[in-house]
Write an enzyme that holds these catalytic residues in place. Structure first.
Site, PDB file in Angstrom:
ATOM      1  N   GLY A 186       1.576   4.445   4.008  1.00 31.41           N
ATOM      2  CA  GLY A 186       2.553   3.649   3.257  1.00 31.41           C
ATOM      3  C   GLY A 186       3.455   4.525   2.412  1.00 31.41           C
ATOM      4  O   GLY A 186       4.670   4.281   2.313  1.00 31.41           O
ATOM      5  N   TYR A 198     -13.600  -5.001  10.359  1.00 29.26           N
ATOM      6  CA  TYR A 198     -12.314  -4.296  10.340  1.00 29.26           C
ATOM      7  C   TYR A 198     -11.584  -4.485  11.679  1.00 29.26           C
ATOM      8  O   TYR A 198     -10.393  -4.822  11.704  1.00 29.26           O
ATOM      9  CB  TYR A 198     -12.560  -2.808  10.048  1.00 29.26           C
ATOM     10  CG  TYR A 198     -11.311  -1.960  10.039  1.00 29.26           C
ATOM     11  CD1 TYR A 198     -10.357  -2.085   9.034  1.00 29.26           C
ATOM     12  CD2 TYR A 198     -11.082  -1.008  11.040  1.00 29.26           C
ATOM     13  CE1 TYR A 198      -9.207  -1.299   9.024  1.00 29.26           C
ATOM     14  CE2 TYR A 198      -9.950  -0.213  11.034  1.00 29.26           C
ATOM     15  CZ  TYR A 198      -9.017  -0.361  10.024  1.00 29.26           C
ATOM     16  OH  TYR A 198      -7.880   0.414  10.018  1.00 29.26           O
ATOM     17  N   GLY A 200      -1.130   7.567   1.572  1.00 29.99           N
ATOM     18  CA  GLY A 200      -1.233   7.730   3.015  1.00 29.99           C
ATOM     19  C   GLY A 200       0.013   7.316   3.800  1.00 29.99           C
ATOM     20  O   GLY A 200       1.142   7.755   3.530  1.00 29.99           O
ATOM     21  N   GLY A 256       0.837  -1.209   0.000  1.00 29.14           N
ATOM     22  CA  GLY A 256       0.000   0.000   0.000  1.00 29.14           C
ATOM     23  C   GLY A 256       0.863   1.247   0.000  1.00 29.14           C
ATOM     24  O   GLY A 256       0.547   2.243   0.656  1.00 29.14           O
ATOM     25  N   ALA A 257       1.960   1.213  -0.776  1.00 26.04           N
ATOM     26  CA  ALA A 257       2.958   2.286  -0.714  1.00 26.04           C
ATOM     27  C   ALA A 257       2.574   3.513  -1.534  1.00 26.04           C
ATOM     28  O   ALA A 257       3.277   4.518  -1.487  1.00 26.04           O
ATOM     29  CB  ALA A 257       4.313   1.743  -1.199  1.00 26.04           C
ATOM     30  N   ASN A 258       1.467   3.442  -2.266  1.00 23.01           N
ATOM     31  CA  ASN A 258       1.114   4.581  -3.129  1.00 23.01           C
ATOM     32  C   ASN A 258       0.337   5.672  -2.391  1.00 23.01           C
ATOM     33  O   ASN A 258       0.080   6.730  -2.956  1.00 23.01           O
ATOM     34  CB  ASN A 258       0.272   4.105  -4.324  1.00 23.01           C
ATOM     35  CG  ASN A 258      -1.006   3.409  -3.882  1.00 23.01           C
ATOM     36  OD1 ASN A 258      -0.959   2.308  -3.367  1.00 23.01           O
ATOM     37  ND2 ASN A 258      -2.137   4.064  -4.063  1.00 23.01           N
ATOM     38  N   SER A 313      -4.630  -1.345  14.053  1.00 19.93           N
ATOM     39  CA  SER A 313      -5.401  -0.111  14.253  1.00 19.93           C
ATOM     40  C   SER A 313      -5.847  -0.022  15.706  1.00 19.93           C
ATOM     41  O   SER A 313      -6.026  -1.048  16.382  1.00 19.93           O
ATOM     42  CB  SER A 313      -6.641  -0.123  13.366  1.00 19.93           C
ATOM     43  OG  SER A 313      -7.538   0.887  13.776  1.00 19.93           O
TER      44      SER A 313
HETATM   45  N1  NAP Z   1      -6.142   6.323   8.376  1.00 17.84           N
HETATM   46  C1  NAP Z   1      -6.220   6.018   9.681  1.00 17.84           C
HETATM   47  O1  NAP Z   1      -6.601   6.850  10.487  1.00 17.84           O
HETATM   48  C2  NAP Z   1      -5.818   4.657  10.159  1.00 17.84           C
HETATM   49  C3  NAP Z   1      -6.006   4.341  11.511  1.00 17.84           C
HETATM   50  C4  NAP Z   1      -5.618   3.098  11.969  1.00 17.84           C
HETATM   51  C5  NAP Z   1      -5.045   2.198  11.097  1.00 17.84           C
HETATM   52  N2  NAP Z   1      -4.898   2.522   9.783  1.00 17.84           N
HETATM   53  C6  NAP Z   1      -4.285   1.523   8.905  1.00 17.84           C
HETATM   54  O2  NAP Z   1      -3.189   2.109   8.259  1.00 17.84           O
HETATM   55  C7  NAP Z   1      -2.932   1.410   7.042  1.00 17.84           C
HETATM   56  C8  NAP Z   1      -2.699   2.392   5.919  1.00 17.84           C
HETATM   57  O3  NAP Z   1      -3.918   3.084   5.674  1.00 17.84           O
HETATM   58  P1  NAP Z   1      -3.960   4.606   5.227  1.00 17.84           P
HETATM   59  O4  NAP Z   1      -4.572   5.363   6.335  1.00 17.84           O
HETATM   60  O5  NAP Z   1      -2.664   5.044   4.701  1.00 17.84           O
HETATM   61  O6  NAP Z   1      -5.083   4.519   4.083  1.00 17.84           O
HETATM   62  P2  NAP Z   1      -5.003   4.714   2.498  1.00 17.84           P
HETATM   63  O7  NAP Z   1      -4.458   6.041   2.150  1.00 17.84           O
HETATM   64  O8  NAP Z   1      -6.383   4.373   2.025  1.00 17.84           O
HETATM   65  O9  NAP Z   1      -3.984   3.587   2.038  1.00 17.84           O
HETATM   66  C9  NAP Z   1      -4.355   2.240   2.030  1.00 17.84           C
HETATM   67  C10 NAP Z   1      -3.457   1.508   1.064  1.00 17.84           C
HETATM   68  O10 NAP Z   1      -3.858   0.122   1.047  1.00 17.84           O
HETATM   69  C11 NAP Z   1      -3.936  -0.269  -0.323  1.00 17.84           C
HETATM   70  N3  NAP Z   1      -4.800  -1.409  -0.567  1.00 17.84           N
HETATM   71  C12 NAP Z   1      -6.137  -1.519  -0.376  1.00 17.84           C
HETATM   72  N4  NAP Z   1      -6.574  -2.697  -0.831  1.00 17.84           N
HETATM   73  C13 NAP Z   1      -5.483  -3.355  -1.317  1.00 17.84           C
HETATM   74  C14 NAP Z   1      -5.275  -4.604  -1.938  1.00 17.84           C
HETATM   75  N5  NAP Z   1      -6.299  -5.433  -2.200  1.00 17.84           N
HETATM   76  N6  NAP Z   1      -4.029  -4.960  -2.305  1.00 17.84           N
HETATM   77  C15 NAP Z   1      -2.992  -4.128  -2.083  1.00 17.84           C
HETATM   78  N7  NAP Z   1      -3.120  -2.925  -1.531  1.00 17.84           N
HETATM   79  C16 NAP Z   1      -4.353  -2.542  -1.152  1.00 17.84           C
HETATM   80  C17 NAP Z   1      -4.475   0.958  -1.016  1.00 17.84           C
HETATM   81  O11 NAP Z   1      -4.320   0.853  -2.425  1.00 17.84           O
HETATM   82  P3  NAP Z   1      -5.270   1.697  -3.422  1.00 17.84           P
HETATM   83  O12 NAP Z   1      -4.778   3.105  -3.364  1.00 17.84           O
HETATM   84  O13 NAP Z   1      -5.075   1.039  -4.733  1.00 17.84           O
HETATM   85  O14 NAP Z   1      -6.669   1.554  -2.889  1.00 17.84           O
HETATM   86  C18 NAP Z   1      -3.596   2.035  -0.377  1.00 17.84           C
HETATM   87  O15 NAP Z   1      -2.336   2.045  -0.977  1.00 17.84           O
HETATM   88  C19 NAP Z   1      -4.130   0.478   6.832  1.00 17.84           C
HETATM   89  O16 NAP Z   1      -3.771  -0.823   7.232  1.00 17.84           O
HETATM   90  C20 NAP Z   1      -5.174   1.034   7.788  1.00 17.84           C
HETATM   91  O17 NAP Z   1      -6.071   0.019   8.222  1.00 17.84           O
HETATM   92  C21 NAP Z   1      -5.258   3.726   9.290  1.00 17.84           C
END
Ligand code: NAP
Length: 325
Positions: free
Chosen positions: A32, A186, A30, A26-28, A155
């Protein structure tokens, strides 16, 4: 009072990572993307494992001028064949792996479970089963490059509240015989992430390969952006207010980076590390901690962790390694 966010210390953020190789899922986007940026800034090579490679290439343009290098490789965690293909390509092209960030995740906005082509419920498939297969197939590479590390992004939701502590439902991991709730699914997937880090630490004791789980903070990322129109409008309205209590993606990458790079993290094998977060229902947890004691006893139950891992081998079609744990 302003909340104190946990940040990398200077020694950690100035380590020279030249010659080291990392994978970030998920490096593209947020958290990552910012995890990747810091690793590249410090001279590392990062394999950006992205479901959408075009989005990965686009995001990586912002790394221009940084010390290290990167490549974008396709990985769809909702497709176990894609995970196997990714690992084959990685092993054909790389002879070391110093760190693995299992970062990708999603919450579906559906009221019914969605199933992947492997027949797995989408939330736990992406957050846990896809990363489980990825990690198990890469363990030999991590062992060969030891000391090496894994940060598994969980999370705050795994913690639940004093009246409601989520747990993995080992009788029905796949939501075939119970009602589906997207946020409960989730939270359950994120309990699986914490348990998996604990089980890995037990199994890898004495190998110099360390595993940790992480709450990144309340990241202002794209997380949850695929919701319904009313939900997206509500989030847009809330955004200016939530800025005071939420974190930039860079702040949210700090905990994963601490696990991957700091000298101290390996002193806490299998532990849970958390950015400070107003989202904890248990007030005492809001300051976070590197590491932090999760308030959810279900996420510390090593018997459950072992059972989950034993079942996971069968579910992803891997033979369980021989020998005692
Ligand atoms: N945001 C928060 O406040 C928060 C809080 C607690 C935990 N987290 C955790 O932090 C992590 C990163 O999330 P983020 O906040 O940075 O959200 P994000 O910006 O939505 O990034 C999520 C990443 O996961 C990728 N992804 C989703 N489905 C996938 C799949 N089937 N195969 C490969 N990659 C996939 C997405 O790819 P696409 O761009 O192609 O969809 C995107 O690169 C997640 O595990 C999330 O549960 C986030």
């Amino acid at each position: 009072m302003l909340r104190r966010r946990l940040s990398l210390d200077n020694a950690t953020r100035s380590k020279d990572l030249t010659g080291k190789t990392y994978i970030v899922t998920g490096a593209n986007s947020g958290v990552g993307l910012e995890t990747t940026r810091q690793l590249v800034k410090q001279g590392g090579h990062v394999v950006m494992a992205c479901r959408r490679t075009d989005a990965g290439e686009e995001a990586a343009r912002s790394f221009r001028g940084l010390e290290g290098t990167y490549e974008v490789e396709r990985l769809d965690l909702a497709d176990l064949d894609s995970v196997r293909d990714f690992v084959s390509r990685f092993k054909a092209n790389h002879d070391r792996l110093d760190g693995l960030a299992c970062n990708a995740g999603l919450v579906t906005m559906a009221s019914r479970p969605e199933f992947t082509r492997d027949g797995l419920e989408m939330t736990i498939a992406v957050s846990y089963f896809g990363h489980f297969l990825l990690t198990e197939l890469l363990l030999d590479a991590l062992r060969a490059s030891a000391p090496s590390r894994m940060a598994i992004v969980s999370s705050v939701t795994h913690a639940g509240s004093p009246n409601n502590r989520p747990d993995v439902n080992l009788d029905d991991l796949n939501y075939e015989h119970r009602d589906f709730n997207n946020f409960a699914a989730y939270s359950e997937a994120k309990v699986a992430n914490v348990l998996y880090a604990r089980e890995l630490a037990e199994r890898l004791e004495g190998t110099d390969v360390s595993a940790f789980s992480v709450h990144p903070g309340w990241a202002r990322s794209n997380f949850g952006s695929g919701g319904s129109l009313p939900m997206r409008i509500a989030m847009a309205v809330m955004r200016p207010f939530s800025r005071f209590v939420s974190d930039s993606n860079e702040q949210s990458a700090q905990t994963t980076l601490h696990c991957l790079l700091s000298d101290d993290a390996p002193n806490h094998p299998g532990a849970y590390f958390s950015q400070s977060s107003v989202l904890y229902r248990d007030r005492k947890c809001r300051g976070g901690g590197w590491p932090m004691d999760t308030p959810n006893p279900n996420a510390k139950n090593i018997e459950t962790a072992r059972k989950l891992v034993d079942m996971s081998y069968g579910i992803v079609g891997l033979a369980r390694p021989n020998g005692p744990r």
